[in-house]
Enzyme design. Structure first.
Site, PDB file in Angstrom:
ATOM      1  N   TRP A 272       5.324  20.140 -33.023  1.00  0.00           N
ATOM      2  CA  TRP A 272       5.095  21.628 -33.486  1.00  0.00           C
ATOM      3  C   TRP A 272       4.738  21.558 -35.047  1.00  0.00           C
ATOM      4  O   TRP A 272       5.559  21.153 -35.589  1.00  0.00           O
ATOM      5  CB  TRP A 272       6.053  22.354 -33.015  1.00  0.00           C
ATOM      6  CG  TRP A 272       6.586  23.594 -33.644  1.00  0.00           C
ATOM      7  CD1 TRP A 272       7.711  23.942 -34.533  1.00  0.00           C
ATOM      8  CD2 TRP A 272       6.039  24.719 -33.832  1.00  0.00           C
ATOM      9  NE1 TRP A 272       7.795  25.099 -35.097  1.00  0.00           N
ATOM     10  CE2 TRP A 272       6.685  25.854 -34.514  1.00  0.00           C
ATOM     11  CE3 TRP A 272       4.718  25.655 -33.329  1.00  0.00           C
ATOM     12  CZ2 TRP A 272       6.640  27.060 -34.821  1.00  0.00           C
ATOM     13  CZ3 TRP A 272       4.544  26.807 -33.619  1.00  0.00           C
ATOM     14  CH2 TRP A 272       5.215  27.612 -34.376  1.00  0.00           C
TER      15      TRP A 272
ATOM     16  N   ASP B 275      10.588  27.699 -28.731  1.00  0.00           N
ATOM     17  CA  ASP B 275      11.574  28.080 -27.771  1.00  0.00           C
ATOM     18  C   ASP B 275      11.546  26.730 -26.670  1.00  0.00           C
ATOM     19  O   ASP B 275      12.216  26.530 -25.782  1.00  0.00           O
ATOM     20  CB  ASP B 275      11.335  29.199 -26.819  1.00  0.00           C
ATOM     21  CG  ASP B 275      11.560  30.377 -27.568  1.00  0.00           C
ATOM     22  OD1 ASP B 275      12.337  30.262 -28.478  1.00  0.00           O
ATOM     23  OD2 ASP B 275      11.192  31.438 -27.404  1.00  0.00           O
TER      24      ASP B 275
ATOM     25  N   ASP C  57      10.754  16.304 -32.981  1.00  0.00           N
ATOM     26  CA  ASP C  57      12.137  16.255 -32.633  1.00  0.00           C
ATOM     27  C   ASP C  57      12.580  14.738 -32.216  1.00  0.00           C
ATOM     28  O   ASP C  57      11.953  13.940 -31.815  1.00  0.00           O
ATOM     29  CB  ASP C  57      12.295  16.906 -31.127  1.00  0.00           C
ATOM     30  CG  ASP C  57      12.260  18.576 -31.079  1.00  0.00           C
ATOM     31  OD1 ASP C  57      12.375  19.127 -32.130  1.00  0.00           O
ATOM     32  OD2 ASP C  57      11.956  18.969 -29.970  1.00  0.00           O
TER      33      ASP C  57
ATOM     34  N   ASP D 237      13.385  25.082 -35.708  1.00  0.00           N
ATOM     35  CA  ASP D 237      14.482  25.753 -34.616  1.00  0.00           C
ATOM     36  C   ASP D 237      15.141  24.770 -33.823  1.00  0.00           C
ATOM     37  O   ASP D 237      14.746  24.026 -33.200  1.00  0.00           O
ATOM     38  CB  ASP D 237      13.638  26.468 -33.541  1.00  0.00           C
ATOM     39  CG  ASP D 237      14.555  27.299 -32.786  1.00  0.00           C
ATOM     40  OD1 ASP D 237      15.649  27.279 -32.871  1.00  0.00           O
ATOM     41  OD2 ASP D 237      14.111  28.142 -31.976  1.00  0.00           O
TER      42      ASP D 237
END
Lengths: 386, 177, 180, 380
Positions: free
Chosen positions: C107, C155, C126, C82
């Site tokens: 994650w 999220d 990330d 995401d």
């Protein structure tokens, strides 16, 4: 050094003073607009998370009943780094919970603040520094909440990934306490001086505060929903004494979140027929409600695993008083976010579509009225002020 | 003024050759040139005196057109987001911003009365870019070495924050005919 | 003025809604470990050739055992990603763009490699410390659960434990094979 | 908390079988760029008008059909950018506020290592006066074999801050009232164009102090036919196009030597009102100037962009080629090396790459939909 500029200035004086006879009054310079102390209740606070440029989000004050961008757009509060917006009716103040970096996009020292805005001038009236650990991410309505009837405390969910809630005393304008909520997150207020958090195992944790904002006790419930089989979205809507949570499969769970005791009611189903079973709720902000106990849920057909953020082509309306679904609103455009505003004649359903513009529907007819274009690049949250 | 006059003639010539799309407001720029107003430091300016009244006042100016459109007559030399689309108006800033005291000035012709007015493009500052109604008209714009006539400069100068939000267009005087 | 008009037109070049799902992924667990990602709009999926992102060059891993285009949202490793794909931003499927910092907490998802039919544990680290890359927004939500289960949620801004929390893009790093 | 996470990872790894076809990949893993960039790399400066705090520079390989995006640097609030050609360093002039759009202001030159793109230093600029103008190469320049970095100030009083960039030390502030921009000239100095049609030249000593200041006679008219403020340097000659289509060469070897100007516009062209237009409208390769041209240009259209790029031979002072663009251009840059390419920022704000014969090679999108990469910097 400044001679050149003075030259220009004098040129202007000559020009202007030479027309003293003309039937003309120059317009004043330096006038800044102000807004009414109490906004009309159909105005919305559209939060542009500015996903592509997170340091420059904005909460935009918009009148969705107007036709032109200029008439719609009332003003904005810049909100830095996927901020959270709250409004206190009791204090009539806006709060932007935001983060700053001393060197912008590449970081540097991080500072988290509750920035307090005066709704009339939309200027900063105060700021309260809080621990630089608030959750940053996609917007969830329960990342922060006002606690207590007098709305004295503001709770802000932290994630580092250790989980806790920062308590801010809005009267004294200070951060007072950090309440650990290990295994649970979010701030769901209940009107009393306590708040509940949702836990990863499907239970709830309630933290009770004293008059100074310190934790006095906490209670944890049994499991109330299945966070793996049919999880509920993070953000419930509040009606009567209940918080209504929406599950991925399209059911509502009424949870009575009291100070002492939390109890769950019976599941309510949005679907009424077998054919509707494949419809699922979804979106960035998939659920909202109005003051009359109507719940509005963004729905898409052929739902399944992983479609819970897809948005929807319809909004289903569920009446909590009658305990039944009362309408299926076919949207003009596929949408990802819903919100409502207003009462009486000026009552609207708002939906951010996939072009990131906000479609306005009049309630209760659900007729499409117009599309707002000045709400920013990614308006993910639409708050009415009720 | 002689130089300007010649310039005006030359511009008019271009207009007559049919190059311009908006002939109504074209070609008047440069008649007076453009300038900077240091509002706070030059109290003699009619601009400053008027500001002292504290209230926006409807002048006797007859106007027509859509002030949220880039074609509106006052915007003949603007560059930025129109404050009329940002919670302000053609001559006021949106709530919570600060109006820059130092401005870039243009001369625009009002199609209603055919007269030329001096328009002050005060920027509103201190909030992130408004993003609505971006408008850039470059008549009379000059490169950076003529800073008083350059709209490539961030004119949020002399304000608490130099972050640019939107631009107004305030009629501050009448130009020579 | 023309360029302004075109600019406005370009900003309507929006991300398409996602369609088509891999139901087999639903059965696979996606767990955390820390975690990565930022969220977003459901995104463009390949329709026919290319990565479906205009103005972004296609890539190939050059490895038959790792098939696909790392700039495409359909690339097998991205089953629970995401954010902006780092391979479009100066990094690769498993590396960060120069000058950024890779988040140590990630994650994790479980994705099936079509080359060998095996399920791999993918870590969505990330890359942090630069403003958003803005290219190749990709959001796939198989196995995603709301934020009260942070370890299974995409999220959250997972630029945690890094010098800067500012999010730039997301990788998909192979950690190993998952047990069936 | 972090300990728990680490142990969770280990737990999961232990349960992996050893049958992996794909080996586990290292974490963390951050790309490194070569110390010497290929000639086809450019820095696209995204001014990002709607979100000025998040302007950025994107490094692109315009010769590549794959992996064309190499990395990025942030450049906050009307940032300026220049590459060192003698050090492995990149410089970004930028402005921050402690509260994003408000609060205390800090102006800095941020220094990046060219291959890691890591920040390796910072020079804080005094006076909160760094010029905030829409991206312009001549608002920050290196002089004297890249020993000194010059930064433009604008309050609106205009001055230039002189920095010893090796020592990361601010040396001096030189007022240049009435004139603007920084055009390197002389051995250790710079020139500025002035509103009265003259050029001012300043020479500095090793401590950054002014040792000489000269001013030319007026040689252009800023009302009648202004020179664009973004020239192209070929060797020591700066070529300034004018609004109406002249080229004004100025030899910057010593004090500016105003060379005879010549016109890019033939009588035929004049009938169609061809003019230079756009943001960064001139670039060069070898002895050839590339200029972005607009048909039916008029008063005020000098920043609209154009539909053709015209190529001029500087020694013959005549046009040798016309390149029709597929999409109207707003800014242009020609890369160096053996196979130069013409990179054009289109009016659609994406990058269109042509070979020097005018064949379109590829189209590159730089970033978010609102990206405005209006200044292209070829490798220096």
């Amino acid at each position: 050094m400044n001679r050149m500029f003075q030259g220009f200035v004098f040129g202007c004086i000559i020009a202007s003073s030479s027309v003293t006879n003309a039937d003309f009054k120059p317009e004043p310079i330096g006038i800044i607009e102000t807004l009414p102390e109490q906004y009309p209740d159909h105005w919305i606070m559209a939060q542009d998370l500015s996903f592509f440029h997170m340091l420059e989000g904005a909460v935009r004050v918009i009148d969705p009943s107007e036709e032109t961008t200029g008439d719609q757009y009332k003003g904005q509060m810049t909100s830095s780094f996927i901020a959270v917006f709250e409004h206190s009716k009791v204090r009539n103040e806006h709060y932007v919970i935001e983060s700053f970096f001393s060197r912008g996009g590449r970081g540097g020292k991080r500072t988290d603040l509750v920035t307090i805005y005066d709704p009339t001038s939309l200027s900063v009236s105060d700021e309260i520094e809080i621990p630089a650990k608030r959750l940053t991410g996609m917007p969830k309505g329960t990342q922060a909440a006002l606690i207590g009837e007098e709305e004295r405390f503001l709770g802000i969910y932290n994630f580092t990934p250790a989980q806790s809630v920062s308590i801010v005393d809005l009267e004294k304008r200070v951060f007072v306490n950090e309440v650990a909520t290990e295994g649970c997150g979010f701030v769901i207020p209940n009107g009393a001086r306590s708040f509940s958090s949702i836990c990863g195992d499907g239970s709830f944790l309630t933290s009770n505060l004293d008059a100074s904002g310190a934790l006095t006790s906490s209670t944890r419930t049994e499991t109330m929903f299945d966070p793996v089989g049919d999880p509920v979205f993070e953000t419930p809507i509040a009606y009567d004494d209940n918080a209504y949570f929406l599950s991925f499969s399209g059911k509502l769970l009424p949870v009575n979140i009291g100070e002492k005791q939390i109890s769950a009611g019976d599941w309510l189903s949005l679907a009424t027929t077998e054919d509707e079973k494949s419809w699922r709720p979804g979106g960035i902000t998939p659920m909202t409600s109005d003051t009359n106990g109507n719940v509005y849920v963004l729905m898409h057909p052929d739902g399944g695993e992983g479609t819970h953020k897809n948005g929807g082509s319809e909004v289903w309306v569920y009446d909590l008083e009658k305990k039944k679904r009362t309408n299926r609103i076919e949207l003009k455009n596929w949408s990802l976010v819903v919100g409502t505003s207003g009462t009486g004649k000026n009552k609207f359903l708002l939906a951010t579509n996939t072009d990131m513009a906000i479609d306005v529907y009049e309630l209760p007819t659900a007729n499409y009225a117009r599309t707002l274009t000045g709400a920013g690049s990614t308006p993910f949250v639409i708050d009415g002020l009720n | 003024m002689k130089e300007s006059k010649n310039l005006f003639d030359r511009i008019s010539e271009q207009v007559s050759r049919g190059l311009a799309q908006n002939t109504s407001r074209r070609g008047l720029f440069g008649l007076l040139g453009a300038g900077i107003v240091g509002m706070s430091s030059i109290p003699l300016l009619p601009v400053a005196r008027a500001a002292g009244t504290g209230q926006p006042q409807a002048s006797d100016l007859q106007e027509s057109g859509d002030d949220q459109s880039c074609d509106y007559w006052r915007y003949c030399s603007i560059d930025g987001f129109l404050c009329t689309c940002c919670g302000g108006s053609v001559n006021t800033c949106p709530p919570g911003t600060e109006m820059s005291p130092i401005t870039w000035i243009g001369t625009c012709k009002n199609p209603e009365d055919g007269k030329s007015y001096i328009v002050s493009y005060n920027d509103c500052c201190g909030k992130s870019g408004c993003g609505n109604c971006l408008c850039n008209t470059n008549e009379g714009d000059r490169p950076m070495y003529v800073p008083a006539k350059s709209n490539d400069i961030n004119w949020c100068l002399g304000t608490q924050s130099s972050v640019y939000h939107c631009s107004t267009a305030i009629v501050v005087g009448m130009a020579f005919e | 003025m023309k360029w302004l008009d075109n600019l406005a037109e370009k900003s309507t070049r929006k991300l398409a809604r996602s369609s088509g799902r891999r139901s087999f992924l639903a059965k696979l667990s996606a767990g955390i470990v820390g975690g990565s990602t930022i969220p977003l709009l459901p995104v463009a999926r390949a329709s026919g050739g290319g990565n479906s992102y205009p103005g972004v060059g296609s890539q190939s891993t050059g490895n038959l055992e790792d098939p696909g285009d790392p700039t495409s949202c359909d690339y097998w490793r991205y089953c629970a990603i995401d954010g902006f794909i780092c391979a479009c931003c100066g990094g690769s499927a498993n590396s960060c763009p120069p000058g950024t910092e890779m988040s140590p907490m990630t994650w994790i998802g479980t994705c099936r490699n079509p080359a060998d039919g095996k399920n791999y544990i993918i870590s969505y680290n990330d890359c942090c410390g630069r403003t958003s890359c803005g290219r190749c927004m990709c959001n796939r939500n198989e196995g995603d659960v709301p934020v009260y289960r942070p370890q299974q949620n995409n999220d959250t801004n997972w630029c945690l434990g890094t010098k800067s929390n500012v999010y730039n893009c997301s990788t998909g790093v192979v950690l190993g094979i998952a047990l069936e | 908390m972090q300990l728990r996470i680490v142990s969770t990872v280990l737990g999961m790894l232990l349960s992996f079988s050893l049958l992996a076809e794909l080996s586990p990949e290292p974490i963390p893993n951050v790309e490194i760029l070569p110390k010497d960039y290929p000639d086809s790399w450019i820095f696209a400066h995204d001014a990002n008008f709607a979100s000025l705090l998040t302007g950025q520079l994107v490094i692109l390989d315009v010769a590549a059909d794959t992996k064309e995006y190499k990395g990025s640097l942030d450049a906050s609030q009307f940032g300026t950018f220049i590459q060192s050609s003698t050090r492995e360093e990149l410089y970004v002039g930028e402005t921050f506020y402690s509260r994003g759009t408000r609060g205390d202001r800090t102006d800095v030159v941020t220094i990046y290592d060219k291959s890691s793109l890591n920040r390796i230093g910072e020079v804080v600029l005094p006076g909160e006066k760094r010029a905030q103008i829409v991206v312009n190469k001549y608002a920050m320049q290196l002089i004297d074999n890249d020993e000194y970095l010059l930064v433009l100030n604008f309050t609106p009083a205009i001055s230039v801050t002189v920095i010893d960039i090796a020592k990361r030390e601010v040396l001096n502030e030189v007022p240049i009232g009435g004139c603007n921009m920084i055009y390197p000239s002389g051995k250790r100095g710079f020139s500025s164009l002035c509103g009265d049609g003259t050029i001012m030249s300043i020479s500095l000593d090793k401590k950054g102090q002014v040792i000489d200041r000269t001013r030319s006679e007026p040689f252009f008219n800023a009302d009648d036919d202004p020179l664009f403020d973004k020239p192209m340097y070929l060797e020591n000659i700066a070529y300034f196009p004018s609004f109406k289509g002249d080229i004004q060469p100025i030899d910057m070897t010593n004090d500016p030597d105003i060379l005879p100007k010549w016109s890019m516009i033939s009588e035929e062209d004049a009938k169609e009102n061809w003019r230079p237009s756009g943001w960064q409208i001139i670039s060069a390769s070898d002895e050839h100037l590339y200029v972005l041209m607009q048909k039916n240009g008029n008063w005020g259209s000098h920043k609209s962009g154009g539909e053709e790029v015209w190529v001029f031979d500087t020694s013959q002072q005549k046009r040798i080629k016309r390149i029709a663009l597929k999409n109207p251009g707003f800014s242009i840059e020609v890369t160096g090396g053996k196979k130069p390419l013409l990179a054009v920022t289109g009016t659609d704000m994406t990058i269109w790459v042509y070979d020097l014969d005018g064949e379109l090679q590829r189209n590159i999108v730089v970033g978010a939909p609102s990206a405005m990469p209006i200044m292209l910097n070829a490798k220096r």
